[in-house]
Design a protein around this motif. Structure first.
Motif, mmCIF file in Angstrom:
data_model
loop_
_atom_site.group_PDB
_atom_site.id
_atom_site.type_symbol
_atom_site.label_atom_id
_atom_site.label_comp_id
_atom_site.label_asym_id
_atom_site.label_seq_id
_atom_site.Cartn_x
_atom_site.Cartn_y
_atom_site.Cartn_z
ATOM 1 N N ALA A 1 28.474 -25.553 -0.161
ATOM 2 C CA ALA A 1 27.870 -26.498 -1.100
ATOM 3 C C ALA A 1 26.361 -26.309 -1.175
ATOM 4 C CB ALA A 1 28.173 -27.923 -0.668
ATOM 5 N N SER A 2 25.816 -26.592 -2.338
ATOM 6 C CA SER A 2 24.366 -26.544 -2.514
ATOM 7 C C SER A 2 23.961 -27.590 -3.543
ATOM 8 C CB SER A 2 23.923 -25.158 -2.984
ATOM 9 O OG SER A 2 24.506 -24.844 -4.232
ATOM 10 N N GLY A 3 22.712 -28.014 -3.481
ATOM 11 C CA GLY A 3 22.187 -28.856 -4.539
ATOM 12 C C GLY A 3 21.954 -30.315 -4.197
ATOM 13 N N ARG A 4 22.510 -30.792 -3.091
ATOM 14 C CA ARG A 4 22.228 -32.178 -2.717
ATOM 15 C C ARG A 4 22.461 -32.333 -1.231
ATOM 16 N NH1 ARG A 4 26.220 -36.017 -2.389
ATOM 17 N NH2 ARG A 4 24.778 -37.582 -3.217
ATOM 18 N N ALA A 5 22.383 -33.584 -0.741
ATOM 19 C CA ALA A 5 22.549 -33.857 0.690
ATOM 20 C C ALA A 5 24.022 -33.787 1.057
ATOM 21 C CB ALA A 5 21.972 -35.222 1.020
ATOM 22 N N PHE A 6 24.505 -32.578 1.136
ATOM 23 C CA PHE A 6 25.913 -32.334 1.441
ATOM 24 C C PHE A 6 26.354 -33.028 2.712
ATOM 25 C CE2 PHE A 6 29.731 -29.958 2.208
ATOM 26 C CZ PHE A 6 29.690 -29.565 3.538
ATOM 27 N N SER A 7 25.498 -33.088 3.706
ATOM 28 C CA SER A 7 25.881 -33.600 5.021
ATOM 29 C C SER A 7 26.323 -35.066 4.969
ATOM 30 C CB SER A 7 24.735 -33.436 6.006
ATOM 31 O OG SER A 7 23.615 -34.175 5.585
ATOM 32 N N ARG A 8 25.967 -35.790 3.916
ATOM 33 C CA ARG A 8 26.349 -37.198 3.814
ATOM 34 C C ARG A 8 27.678 -37.394 3.086
ATOM 35 N NH1 ARG A 8 20.583 -39.666 1.681
ATOM 36 N NH2 ARG A 8 19.282 -38.901 3.390
ATOM 37 N N ASP A 9 28.167 -36.365 2.444
ATOM 38 C CA ASP A 9 29.332 -36.490 1.580
ATOM 39 C C ASP A 9 30.653 -36.408 2.338
ATOM 40 O OD1 ASP A 9 28.252 -34.777 -1.467
ATOM 41 O OD2 ASP A 9 27.591 -36.609 -0.490
ATOM 42 N N VAL A 10 31.651 -37.057 1.774
ATOM 43 C CA VAL A 10 33.027 -36.782 2.146
ATOM 44 C C VAL A 10 33.420 -35.490 1.428
ATOM 45 C CG1 VAL A 10 35.415 -37.573 1.978
ATOM 46 C CG2 VAL A 10 33.565 -39.220 2.386
ATOM 47 N N MET A 11 33.994 -34.566 2.173
ATOM 48 C CA MET A 11 34.414 -33.295 1.593
ATOM 49 C C MET A 11 35.929 -33.204 1.659
ATOM 50 S SD MET A 11 31.572 -32.063 0.666
ATOM 51 C CE MET A 11 32.193 -30.472 0.125
ATOM 52 N N GLY A 12 36.500 -32.598 0.655
ATOM 53 C CA GLY A 12 37.952 -32.539 0.633
ATOM 54 C C GLY A 12 38.492 -31.292 -0.030
ATOM 55 N N TRP A 13 39.775 -31.126 0.141
ATOM 56 C CA TRP A 13 40.522 -30.053 -0.521
ATOM 57 C C TRP A 13 41.687 -30.671 -1.286
ATOM 58 C CZ3 TRP A 13 38.860 -25.073 -0.543
ATOM 59 C CH2 TRP A 13 37.918 -24.705 0.418
ATOM 60 N N LEU A 14 41.853 -30.222 -2.492
ATOM 61 C CA LEU A 14 42.989 -30.608 -3.314
ATOM 62 C C LEU A 14 43.594 -29.331 -3.870
ATOM 63 C CD1 LEU A 14 40.410 -32.775 -3.865
ATOM 64 C CD2 LEU A 14 42.341 -34.036 -4.841
ATOM 65 N N ARG A 15 44.828 -29.412 -4.341
ATOM 66 C CA ARG A 15 45.470 -28.211 -4.865
ATOM 67 C C ARG A 15 46.315 -28.533 -6.080
ATOM 68 N NH1 ARG A 15 49.842 -27.066 0.070
ATOM 69 N NH2 ARG A 15 51.267 -28.804 -0.438
ATOM 70 N N GLN A 16 46.523 -27.505 -6.885
ATOM 71 C CA GLN A 16 47.351 -27.662 -8.066
ATOM 72 C C GLN A 16 48.261 -26.455 -8.192
ATOM 73 O OE1 GLN A 16 45.273 -28.434 -11.765
ATOM 74 N NE2 GLN A 16 47.103 -29.334 -12.648
ATOM 75 N N ALA A 17 49.549 -26.701 -8.107
ATOM 76 C CA ALA A 17 50.545 -25.656 -8.276
ATOM 77 C C ALA A 17 50.914 -25.545 -9.756
ATOM 78 C CB ALA A 17 51.777 -25.966 -7.442
ATOM 79 N N PRO A 18 51.431 -24.404 -10.169
ATOM 80 C CA PRO A 18 51.806 -24.235 -11.580
ATOM 81 C C PRO A 18 52.779 -25.308 -12.041
ATOM 82 C CG PRO A 18 51.857 -22.134 -10.434
ATOM 83 C CD PRO A 18 51.636 -23.167 -9.390
ATOM 84 N N GLY A 19 52.460 -25.950 -13.157
ATOM 85 C CA GLY A 19 53.338 -26.951 -13.725
ATOM 86 C C GLY A 19 53.318 -28.289 -13.024
ATOM 87 N N LYS A 20 52.439 -28.442 -12.045
ATOM 88 C CA LYS A 20 52.380 -29.697 -11.295
ATOM 89 C C LYS A 20 51.002 -30.319 -11.394
ATOM 90 C CE LYS A 20 55.960 -28.555 -7.915
ATOM 91 N NZ LYS A 20 56.310 -28.517 -6.473
ATOM 92 N N GLU A 21 50.923 -31.596 -11.062
ATOM 93 C CA GLU A 21 49.637 -32.285 -11.054
ATOM 94 C C GLU A 21 48.846 -31.897 -9.807
ATOM 95 O OE1 GLU A 21 50.868 -36.346 -13.504
ATOM 96 O OE2 GLU A 21 50.186 -36.467 -11.422
ATOM 97 N N ARG A 22 47.537 -32.040 -9.930
ATOM 98 C CA ARG A 22 46.685 -31.789 -8.773
ATOM 99 C C ARG A 22 46.990 -32.810 -7.693
ATOM 100 N NH1 ARG A 22 40.465 -30.776 -10.096
ATOM 101 N NH2 ARG A 22 41.544 -29.306 -11.463
#
Length: 120
Positions: free
Chosen positions: A24-45
């Motif tokens: 990450a770049s551009g802001r105070a990343f260290s304060r943020d909640v960070m996450g991972w999400l995924r999207q499979a073909p034909g499915k919602e994220r």
């Protein structure tokens, strides 16, 4: 402006491992909640995992518990997703995201995504 850049995706056989990174770049990343999400073909994220600023609050989707591990390195402005025992159903585009609070489901910033393909 926040920029999130994922890396580490690829093709792996079932049972194998991959590690995704998000820088990450551009802001105070260290304060943020960070996450991972995924999207499979034909499915919602869908939500995969998240970690708060001090690493004491971590969440996983039931489908990845015991197989995936999220971690963060605030010195390097990087969050990781270690994925073990991968299954074909883990095949998806994986997105890194950030938000200001653990409350709520909306994410403020997104990366462009990294393709993960698990062959059977």
């Amino acid at each position: 402006q926040v920029q999130l850049a994922e890396s580490g995706g690829g093709l792996v056989q079932a049972g194998g491992s991959l590690r995704l990174s998000c820088t990450a770049s551009g802001r105070a990343f260290s304060r943020d909640v960070m996450g991972w999400l995924r999207q499979a073909p034909g499915k919602e994220r869908e939500f995969v995992s998240a970690i708060n600023s001090n690493g004491e609050w971590i969440r996983y989707a039931d489908s990845v518990k015991g197989r995936f591990t999220i971690s963060r390195d605030d010195v390097g402005n990087t969050v990781y997703l270690q994925m073990n025992s991968l299954k074909p159903e883990d095949t998806a585009v994986y997105y890194c995201a950030s938000k200001k609070s653990i409350i709520g489901r909306n994410w403020d910033y997104w990366g462009q995504g990294a393709q993960v393909t698990v062959s059977s």
